[in-house]
Design a protein around this motif. Structure first.
Motif, short mmCIF file in Angstrom:
data_model
loop_
_atom_site.label_atom_id
_atom_site.label_comp_id
_atom_site.label_asym_id
_atom_site.label_seq_id
_atom_site.Cartn_x
_atom_site.Cartn_y
_atom_site.Cartn_z
N SER A 7 0.87 -1.17 0.00
CA SER A 7 0.00 0.00 0.00
C SER A 7 0.90 1.20 0.00
O SER A 7 2.07 1.05 0.20
CB SER A 7 -0.91 0.01 1.21
OG SER A 7 -0.16 0.26 2.35
N LEU A 83 4.93 1.05 -2.95
CA LEU A 83 3.70 0.32 -3.24
C LEU A 83 3.50 -0.76 -2.19
O LEU A 83 4.01 -1.86 -2.30
CB LEU A 83 3.79 -0.29 -4.63
CG LEU A 83 2.52 -0.91 -5.19
CD1 LEU A 83 1.43 0.14 -5.31
CD2 LEU A 83 2.80 -1.52 -6.54
N PRO A 86 -2.29 -3.03 0.47
CA PRO A 86 -3.24 -2.07 1.03
C PRO A 86 -3.53 -2.32 2.49
O PRO A 86 -3.57 -3.45 2.96
CB PRO A 86 -4.49 -2.28 0.17
CG PRO A 86 -4.32 -3.63 -0.44
CD PRO A 86 -2.86 -3.81 -0.64
N SER A 454 -3.00 -3.41 -8.33
CA SER A 454 -1.93 -3.08 -7.40
C SER A 454 -1.16 -1.81 -7.74
O SER A 454 -0.11 -1.55 -7.17
CB SER A 454 -0.93 -4.26 -7.31
OG SER A 454 -1.56 -5.40 -6.79
N ILE A 456 -1.04 2.59 -8.73
CA ILE A 456 -1.56 3.87 -8.23
C ILE A 456 -2.55 4.45 -9.22
O ILE A 456 -3.25 5.43 -8.94
CB ILE A 456 -0.39 4.85 -7.99
CG1 ILE A 456 -0.88 6.13 -7.29
CG2 ILE A 456 0.31 5.19 -9.29
CD1 ILE A 456 -1.51 5.91 -5.95
N PHE A 478 -5.65 2.19 -2.67
CA PHE A 478 -4.46 3.01 -2.77
C PHE A 478 -4.75 4.50 -2.92
O PHE A 478 -3.83 5.28 -3.15
CB PHE A 478 -3.61 2.56 -3.97
CG PHE A 478 -3.15 1.14 -3.90
CD1 PHE A 478 -2.21 0.74 -2.98
CD2 PHE A 478 -3.69 0.18 -4.74
CE1 PHE A 478 -1.78 -0.58 -2.91
CE2 PHE A 478 -3.27 -1.14 -4.68
CZ PHE A 478 -2.31 -1.51 -3.75
#
Length: 495
Positions: A7, A83, A86, A454, A456, A478
């Motif tokens: 996340s 990344l 989440p 996964s 943005i 995200f």
């Protein structure tokens, strides 16, 4: 699983920095120190000197505040974008023992494992994999129906409805974290393999409602699949009353309302709408719909108010259930490895922020009609425009530059892929990765779903349920940016 930061923590923008400094920006002239708070005798207590002291102190204080403000405004104070997986919505202070909803380990007959003080609900699947995910979505669909009727949902396995029957079934819990889901929504979630021994040869008879027969008139039989065979179930179906359909008798919209279906799970609604049970296939028995284990043939076309409402922010099935369908750590870890190899980053580094594109083309050609494929499907230029919009939005919202674009598509034309790579966009090569040999027939599909969700940013294909869910995940998990590209006619996505 490689839990590597799936996340992201949004960086502070200059405006957010200003807000954080507001307590230090009150006007110094408004500060006052009542004399009674300084009863001791000192030079400070003398009014003239005290005023001069306060003026000097406030001047210094204001100068320091200004220096701090400028420092945060002009220095690179942004948190680095990573990344992460989440953040889960589960309440850590609340523990749900989902296995307490059954008497013990799975039994040869499912009913031997049900608690007398508990009511259950189940359904089965008969659609593409993404549609099946939405069927199991407890918000609008199975789990949401379980929530509003205060029943424990029992979820079956995914069946290979469009990747070939020889691929075998895959457990819901192999794809989604069932324990985490139970914690997030605060109720037990069971899989059929938790209830009935998957190796049992026993056939159990069960009475169920057919929603499919009530919401359309093209087929006069229930919507069933061989998922029933896996669970060893012999079903006697009863057609639900026509009023469960959103618009009774309207042939172009087979949606039913959640609460209309919910009525059938209560004794009053059950008795008032009892129909004529149809004989089961295996034992030729006729049974009224079961009241302890309410069951339905097909819950894909179900909504609270709007047809296909997963496309809308207000969708209760998404908001209360499906957004908590988190990938298992194992599946997310596999996808992380793919991303790092695709973007050529070392294993020890984080996955860079990226925008995923789902360009669905192949099977959608049947909806183009007389429109040539080149005019029907959006060009790469159209997708590139949407990518640029997302890059701008992410830059403004999070202060992050996104330079990696990953495109996933069922397009098979080599020239199209050549044009994709000329744009500098990345793709996944399951043949080179030997995905099927390593993980099985299901995994190209599953990994693609994780890759799409996964990033943005996400650009999807309008009218694709897979795109709808990926967009929802990126936006909610995200705080990412999403777009859907329209298609079907030349210039359909012009805006």
């Amino acid at each position: 699983m490689d839990e590597r930061k799936r996340s992201f923590s949004p960086s502070r923008s200059s405006s957010e920095t200003e807000i954080s400094l507001l307590p230090f920006q009150d006007s110094p002239t408004e500060l006052s120190f009542p004399a009674h708070r300084y009863p001791f005798k000192s030079s400070f207590a003398k009014p003239g000197k005290r005023r001069r002291f306060l003026l000097a102190a406030c001047t210094v204080f204001s100068a320091c505040s200004l220096v701090l403000f400028l420092f945060f405004l002009y220095s690179d104070t942004r948190l680095p974008f990573t990344l992460h997986r989440p953040t889960q919505n589960a309440d850590s202070s609340r523990h749900v023992d989902r296995m307490s909803a059954v008497l013990g380990p799975p039994t040869p007959h499912f009913r031997d494992n049900l608690r007398n003080d508990t009511k259950y609900i189940t359904s089965w699947i008969s659609a593409g994999w993404t549609n099946d995910v939405m069927t199991y979505a407890a918000k609008g669909n199975l789990i949401y129906l379980a929530m509003i009727t205060e029943r424990v949902p029992i979820i079956g396995r995914f069946i290979p409805s469009h990747i070939g029957g020889d691929a075998g079934d895959v457990a819901f819990g192999e794809v989604f974290d069932v324990d985490l889901l139970s914690q997030a929504i605060g109720m037990p979630i069971l899989e059929w393999d938790d209830v009935k021994d998957p190796f049992s040869k026993e056939i159990d008879e069960l009475g169920c409602w057919s929603i499919w027969q009530a919401v359309q008139n093209r087929e006069q039989v229930p919507r069933v699949t061989y998922a029933l065979e896996h669970n060893g179930l012999d079903i006697s179906w009863t057609a639900a009353p026509p009023w469960v359909q959103k618009v009774p008798g309207y042939e172009h919209d087979p949606h039913a309302h959640f609460w209309s279906i919910a009525q059938l799970t209560y004794p009053e609604g059950h008795e008032a709408n009892s129909g004529v049970p149809q004989p089961s296939l295996a034992h030729n028995v006729t049974l009224d719909p079961d009241q302890q284990l309410s069951c339905f043939d097909y819950l894909y076309y179900v909504c609270a108010s709007e047809s296909f409402e997963y496309e809308h922010e207000f969708s209760p099935a998404w908001r209360f259930v499906v957004k908590n369908f988190r990938w298992t750590q194992r599946l997310q870890g596999i996808a992380n490895g793919y991303l790092k190899r695709i973007f050529e980053v070392p294993d020890e580094d984080d996955v860079p922020p990226y925008i995923a594109i789902h360009a669905r083309r192949g099977d959608f050609v049947v909806y183009c009609g007389d429109v040539p494929q080149g005019d029907c499907f959006p060009s790469l230029t159209v997708f590139a425009r949407r990518v640029a919009e997302i890059q701008d939005e992410v830059r403004q919202r999070h202060g992050v530059e996104v330079n990696h674009v990953l495109i996933l598509s069922d397009e098979s034309e080599p020239a199209w892929w050549t044009a994709v790579h000329m744009l500098g966009w990345y793709s996944v090569d399951h043949a080179a990765e030997d995905t099927v040999a390593k993980y099985g027939r299901w995994y190209p599909l599953l990994i693609d779903a994780v890759l799409q969700s996964s990033g943005i940013g996400f650009v999807g294909t309008d009218r694709s349920t897979m795109s709808v869910l990926a967009k929802r995940r990126v936006e909610d998990w995200f705080e990412g940016a999403g777009r859907m590209v329209k298609w079907g006619t030349p210039g359909a996505d012009n805006h």
